[in-house]
Write a protein that holds these residues in place. Structure first.
Motif, PDB file in Angstrom:
ATOM      1  N   SER A  93       0.830  -1.211   0.000  1.00 14.31           N
ATOM      2  CA  SER A  93       0.000   0.000   0.000  1.00 14.31           C
ATOM      3  C   SER A  93       0.859   1.254   0.000  1.00 14.31           C
ATOM      4  O   SER A  93       0.574   2.215  -0.739  1.00 14.31           O
ATOM      5  CB  SER A  93      -0.929  -0.006   1.217  1.00 14.31           C
ATOM      6  OG  SER A  93      -1.758  -1.135   1.224  1.00 14.31           O
ATOM      7  N   ILE A  94       1.920   1.252   0.807  1.00 14.95           N
ATOM      8  CA  ILE A  94       2.814   2.415   0.861  1.00 14.95           C
ATOM      9  C   ILE A  94       3.507   2.611  -0.477  1.00 14.95           C
ATOM     10  O   ILE A  94       3.633   3.736  -0.984  1.00 14.95           O
ATOM     11  CB  ILE A  94       3.840   2.240   1.995  1.00 14.95           C
ATOM     12  CG1 ILE A  94       3.132   2.258   3.357  1.00 14.95           C
ATOM     13  CG2 ILE A  94       4.894   3.339   1.947  1.00 14.95           C
ATOM     14  CD1 ILE A  94       4.030   1.915   4.520  1.00 14.95           C
ATOM     15  N   ILE A  95       3.973   1.508  -1.095  1.00 19.33           N
ATOM     16  CA  ILE A  95       4.647   1.603  -2.395  1.00 19.33           C
ATOM     17  C   ILE A  95       3.701   2.164  -3.456  1.00 19.33           C
ATOM     18  O   ILE A  95       4.079   3.029  -4.257  1.00 19.33           O
ATOM     19  CB  ILE A  95       5.183   0.214  -2.819  1.00 19.33           C
ATOM     20  CG1 ILE A  95       6.340  -0.198  -1.908  1.00 19.33           C
ATOM     21  CG2 ILE A  95       5.642   0.220  -4.276  1.00 19.33           C
ATOM     22  CD1 ILE A  95       6.801  -1.622  -2.118  1.00 19.33           C
ATOM     23  N   LEU A  96       2.442   1.704  -3.468  1.00 17.81           N
ATOM     24  CA  LEU A  96       1.467   2.211  -4.445  1.00 17.81           C
ATOM     25  C   LEU A  96       1.189   3.691  -4.228  1.00 17.81           C
ATOM     26  O   LEU A  96       1.024   4.452  -5.192  1.00 17.81           O
ATOM     27  CB  LEU A  96       0.180   1.399  -4.358  1.00 17.81           C
ATOM     28  CG  LEU A  96      -0.033   0.307  -5.407  1.00 17.81           C
ATOM     29  CD1 LEU A  96      -0.155   0.906  -6.813  1.00 17.81           C
ATOM     30  CD2 LEU A  96       1.081  -0.717  -5.397  1.00 17.81           C
ATOM     31  N   GLN A  97       1.137   4.123  -2.962  1.00 19.27           N
ATOM     32  CA  GLN A  97       0.919   5.547  -2.690  1.00 19.27           C
ATOM     33  C   GLN A  97       2.074   6.392  -3.217  1.00 19.27           C
ATOM     34  O   GLN A  97       1.874   7.477  -3.760  1.00 19.27           O
ATOM     35  CB  GLN A  97       0.741   5.775  -1.191  1.00 19.27           C
ATOM     36  CG  GLN A  97      -0.601   5.308  -0.657  1.00 19.27           C
ATOM     37  CD  GLN A  97      -0.751   5.595   0.825  1.00 19.27           C
ATOM     38  OE1 GLN A  97       0.163   6.098   1.465  1.00 19.27           O
ATOM     39  NE2 GLN A  97      -1.894   5.250   1.382  1.00 19.27           N
ATOM     40  N   LEU A  98       3.290   5.894  -3.050  1.00 19.92           N
ATOM     41  CA  LEU A  98       4.454   6.621  -3.549  1.00 19.92           C
ATOM     42  C   LEU A  98       4.493   6.610  -5.074  1.00 19.92           C
ATOM     43  O   LEU A  98       4.897   7.600  -5.709  1.00 19.92           O
ATOM     44  CB  LEU A  98       5.744   6.006  -2.986  1.00 19.92           C
ATOM     45  CG  LEU A  98       5.931   6.100  -1.469  1.00 19.92           C
ATOM     46  CD1 LEU A  98       7.207   5.392  -1.044  1.00 19.92           C
ATOM     47  CD2 LEU A  98       5.975   7.562  -1.021  1.00 19.92           C
ATOM     48  N   TYR A 126       6.866  15.262   7.618  1.00 17.21           N
ATOM     49  CA  TYR A 126       6.798  16.297   6.579  1.00 17.21           C
ATOM     50  C   TYR A 126       6.778  15.673   5.187  1.00 17.21           C
ATOM     51  O   TYR A 126       6.051  16.116   4.293  1.00 17.21           O
ATOM     52  CB  TYR A 126       7.986  17.249   6.712  1.00 17.21           C
ATOM     53  CG  TYR A 126       7.750  18.370   7.685  1.00 17.21           C
ATOM     54  CD1 TYR A 126       7.025  19.496   7.313  1.00 17.21           C
ATOM     55  CD2 TYR A 126       8.235  18.306   8.980  1.00 17.21           C
ATOM     56  CE1 TYR A 126       6.798  20.527   8.200  1.00 17.21           C
ATOM     57  CE2 TYR A 126       8.009  19.338   9.882  1.00 17.21           C
ATOM     58  CZ  TYR A 126       7.296  20.449   9.481  1.00 17.21           C
ATOM     59  OH  TYR A 126       7.067  21.471  10.374  1.00 17.21           O
ATOM     60  N   PHE A 127       7.587  14.623   4.995  1.00 21.69           N
ATOM     61  CA  PHE A 127       7.669  13.968   3.688  1.00 21.69           C
ATOM     62  C   PHE A 127       6.322  13.357   3.298  1.00 21.69           C
ATOM     63  O   PHE A 127       5.816  13.575   2.185  1.00 21.69           O
ATOM     64  CB  PHE A 127       8.751  12.888   3.719  1.00 21.69           C
ATOM     65  CG  PHE A 127       8.784  12.006   2.506  1.00 21.69           C
ATOM     66  CD1 PHE A 127       9.281  12.477   1.302  1.00 21.69           C
ATOM     67  CD2 PHE A 127       8.329  10.698   2.568  1.00 21.69           C
ATOM     68  CE1 PHE A 127       9.314  11.666   0.176  1.00 21.69           C
ATOM     69  CE2 PHE A 127       8.352   9.877   1.456  1.00 21.69           C
ATOM     70  CZ  PHE A 127       8.848  10.365   0.256  1.00 21.69           C
ATOM     71  N   TYR A 128       5.717  12.609   4.206  1.00 23.52           N
ATOM     72  CA  TYR A 128       4.460  11.933   3.884  1.00 23.52           C
ATOM     73  C   TYR A 128       3.312  12.928   3.754  1.00 23.52           C
ATOM     74  O   TYR A 128       2.417  12.752   2.922  1.00 23.52           O
ATOM     75  CB  TYR A 128       4.137  10.889   4.953  1.00 23.52           C
ATOM     76  CG  TYR A 128       3.035   9.944   4.553  1.00 23.52           C
ATOM     77  CD1 TYR A 128       3.278   8.899   3.672  1.00 23.52           C
ATOM     78  CD2 TYR A 128       1.741  10.103   5.046  1.00 23.52           C
ATOM     79  CE1 TYR A 128       2.264   8.030   3.293  1.00 23.52           C
ATOM     80  CE2 TYR A 128       0.730   9.240   4.671  1.00 23.52           C
ATOM     81  CZ  TYR A 128       1.002   8.199   3.804  1.00 23.52           C
ATOM     82  OH  TYR A 128      -0.004   7.359   3.416  1.00 23.52           O
ATOM     83  N   THR A 129       3.326  13.992   4.562  1.00 17.15           N
ATOM     84  CA  THR A 129       2.291  15.022   4.437  1.00 17.15           C
ATOM     85  C   THR A 129       2.377  15.722   3.087  1.00 17.15           C
ATOM     86  O   THR A 129       1.350  16.019   2.465  1.00 17.15           O
ATOM     87  CB  THR A 129       2.432  16.050   5.576  1.00 17.15           C
ATOM     88  OG1 THR A 129       2.323  15.387   6.838  1.00 17.15           O
ATOM     89  CG2 THR A 129       1.358  17.111   5.482  1.00 17.15           C
ATOM     90  N   ALA A 130       3.610  15.959   2.612  1.00 19.49           N
ATOM     91  CA  ALA A 130       3.789  16.579   1.302  1.00 19.49           C
ATOM     92  C   ALA A 130       3.278  15.689   0.181  1.00 19.49           C
ATOM     93  O   ALA A 130       2.799  16.174  -0.853  1.00 19.49           O
ATOM     94  CB  ALA A 130       5.265  16.901   1.082  1.00 19.49           C
ATOM     95  N   ILE A 131       3.348  14.361   0.378  1.00 19.46           N
ATOM     96  CA  ILE A 131       2.867  13.428  -0.644  1.00 19.46           C
ATOM     97  C   ILE A 131       1.340  13.371  -0.658  1.00 19.46           C
ATOM     98  O   ILE A 131       0.714  13.367  -1.724  1.00 19.46           O
ATOM     99  CB  ILE A 131       3.453  12.020  -0.399  1.00 19.46           C
ATOM    100  CG1 ILE A 131       4.953  12.015  -0.709  1.00 19.46           C
ATOM    101  CG2 ILE A 131       2.745  10.971  -1.249  1.00 19.46           C
ATOM    102  CD1 ILE A 131       5.632  10.706  -0.412  1.00 19.46           C
ATOM    103  N   THR A 132       0.729  13.325   0.515  1.00 22.46           N
ATOM    104  CA  THR A 132      -0.717  13.111   0.601  1.00 22.46           C
ATOM    105  C   THR A 132      -1.530  14.399   0.478  1.00 22.46           C
ATOM    106  O   THR A 132      -2.718  14.341   0.157  1.00 22.46           O
ATOM    107  CB  THR A 132      -1.073  12.434   1.933  1.00 22.46           C
ATOM    108  OG1 THR A 132      -0.570  13.233   3.022  1.00 22.46           O
ATOM    109  CG2 THR A 132      -0.465  11.045   2.011  1.00 22.46           C
ATOM    110  N   PHE A 133      -0.919  15.561   0.729  1.00 22.48           N
ATOM    111  CA  PHE A 133      -1.650  16.830   0.662  1.00 22.48           C
ATOM    112  C   PHE A 133      -0.909  17.778  -0.265  1.00 22.48           C
ATOM    113  O   PHE A 133       0.217  18.187   0.027  1.00 22.48           O
ATOM    114  CB  PHE A 133      -1.801  17.451   2.058  1.00 22.48           C
ATOM    115  CG  PHE A 133      -2.691  18.663   2.087  1.00 22.48           C
ATOM    116  CD1 PHE A 133      -4.049  18.538   2.341  1.00 22.48           C
ATOM    117  CD2 PHE A 133      -2.180  19.929   1.860  1.00 22.48           C
ATOM    118  CE1 PHE A 133      -4.870  19.650   2.371  1.00 22.48           C
ATOM    119  CE2 PHE A 133      -2.995  21.048   1.886  1.00 22.48           C
ATOM    120  CZ  PHE A 133      -4.344  20.904   2.141  1.00 22.48           C
ATOM    121  N   ASN A 134      -1.540  18.128  -1.383  1.00 22.47           N
ATOM    122  CA  ASN A 134      -0.927  18.999  -2.383  1.00 22.47           C
ATOM    123  C   ASN A 134      -1.637  20.352  -2.368  1.00 22.47           C
ATOM    124  O   ASN A 134      -2.769  20.468  -2.851  1.00 22.47           O
ATOM    125  CB  ASN A 134      -1.037  18.362  -3.772  1.00 22.47           C
ATOM    126  CG  ASN A 134      -0.241  19.117  -4.818  1.00 22.47           C
ATOM    127  OD1 ASN A 134       0.142  20.266  -4.619  1.00 22.47           O
ATOM    128  ND2 ASN A 134       0.028  18.463  -5.937  1.00 22.47           N
TER     129      ASN A 134
END
Length: 428
Positions: free
Chosen positions: A85-90, A323-331
């Motif tokens: 799931s994490i890989i697909l999100q990335l 910060y990294f994951y928040t930047a990925i999930t919220f644009n």
């Protein structure tokens, strides 16, 4: 407390919800039965001693629901599915086609879920092979012939697929998100073991410290609830439009920005990296080269789980990954474009790039508070040991965070279904 217990009481009075809850409990029962069916040829006592020494393996055991410490047929649990799931999100950030697929509503989500299932199977096989190599190196499991090794890997991968199917059944016919609920069930199922070990080790001198621990636990749970529910509401006003003789728009709503956008994912990322030196040091320390073995032993001791270097590195990695994951999930650019597309604007801020910059400014500030909190939760075991002196009763902050988050989310789903049924009764 009454606010969260009332929906559960009302749910049991509703036949359909009661059926969903009982179905979820039935899946829990089957899951716990499979968790105690061991794979043959494993020295369970040595395995438990190994898990007691490694925090990384302990974290994997948490996500497997205690099946890994018993080395059952579901030993690797849901870890491959979570990784997939994490890989697909990335990958949705890297490949525009996946990002477009994610925007296609229910059809797109179902496709991505299907890709996640396909990716889970090879990851489960690789993790099964790695677990076999680790246990063989520690003398816990004997060398297997190629046929038996393939059989072992197939059995463990099939256990993961079965767990994944259980999770989907709960999501469709039960209550809550199936995967999260199964992880919750595994953690709760391990609590009697933790408390049993504690009671066997506690002495009279530590009773006062256990009281301190109880107070800290209450404060931690209350803080997790507060941070999970905390949002920054950004006002959004939609312009008035006249069509014919009718006036449209003019409403004011709020864009909720959660304080903890990333959830527990940054802790999982950070612990996977911070424990690499310790694991590498343990493996390299067995090499015949004395210089390399001495360096590996020093590295392992430097990154010991109760050391300052380990906890400081862990803390700052959690902040960075938050910060990294928040930047990925919220644009902010995408959100700004959606607001402008429907004729909305933030009072005092021009649409377009200024709105995106404003949202990014707010998100950066509130994410810092959430990241610091997650960092403290991550190193909570070390803090608990220092304050109370009770090492046996120190349950990881990650486990508490998952349990509280799943309970809150499940209660919200029950409330939503109760409200829906009340509306239906009112309309009738």
């Amino acid at each position: 407390m009454e606010k969260y217990l009332r929906p559960i009481v009302l749910a049991f009075k509703t036949p359909e919800l009661r059926r969903k809850i009982l179905f979820t409990a039935f899946i829990f029962l089957i899951f716990r039965i499979f968790a105690h069916i061991p794979v043959p040829g494993v020295n369970v006592e040595k395995l438990k001693a190994l898990f007691a020494q490694s925090e990384f393996l302990g974290l994997l055991d948490i996500f497997s629901g205690g099946t890994l410490a018993n080395f059952s047929v579901m030993a690797i649990g849901l870890n491959p599915y979570i990784n997939a799931s994490i890989i697909l999100q990335l990958l949705t950030i890297v490949f525009p086609k996946l990002e477009e697929l994610q925007k296609e509503g229910e059809f797109g989500r179902e496709k991505i879920n299907q890709y996640t299932r396909f990716l889970t199977i090879p990851l489960a096989c690789l993790q099964s092979l790695g677990m076999y190599a680790l246990l063989k190196n520690q003398g816990i499991i004997e060398s297997l012939s190629p046929l038996l090794l393939v059989s072992l890997i197939t059995t463990m991968a099939a256990g993961t697929v079965l767990l994944m199917w259980f999770g989907e059944l709960i999501s469709e016919f039960g209550i809550g998100n199936g995967i999260s609920v199964l992880i919750f069930a595994g953690i709760v199922g391990r609590l009697p073991v933790f408390f049993g070990q504690t009671l066997s080790l506690v002495t009279q001198e530590l009773m006062a410290n256990i009281g301190i621990f109880a107070v800290i636990s209450f404060l931690v749970i209350a803080s997790i609830v507060f941070i999970n529910e905390a949002v920054r509401q950004v006002p959004v006003t939609y312009a008035k439009r006249v069509r014919g003789n009718k006036l449209y728009g003019g409403a004011t709503t709020y864009l909720p920005l959660r304080l903890n956008q990333a959830g527990v994912i940054p802790i999982i990322f950070a612990v996977s990296i911070v424990l690499i030196p310790q694991l590498a040091g343990q493996f390299l320390a067995q090499l015949p080269n004395k210089a390399l073995a001495g360096f590996a032993s020093g590295l392992a001791s430097l990154f010991a789980s109760n050391g300052i270097v380990y906890n400081a590195t862990y803390f700052f990695l959690v902040i960075g990954f938050t910060y990294f994951y928040t930047a990925i999930t919220f644009n902010p650019q995408k959100i700004s474009g959606e607001i402008q597309k429907y004729g909305g604007f933030i009072p005092g801020i021009r649409p377009g790039t200024p709105t995106a910059n404003y949202l990014n400014y707010i998100l950066t500030r509130i994410t810092l508070a959430g990241a610091l909190f997650l960092g403290l939760v991550a190193i909570l075991p070390a803090i608990g040991r220092q304050v109370t002196g009770v090492s046996a009763l120190t349950i990881g902050g990650t486990s508490i965070l998952i349990v509280v988050s799943v309970v809150l989310e499940t209660v919200k789903q029950i409330e939503a279904q109760l409200v829906m049924r009340n509306y239906e009764g009112f309309l009738k």
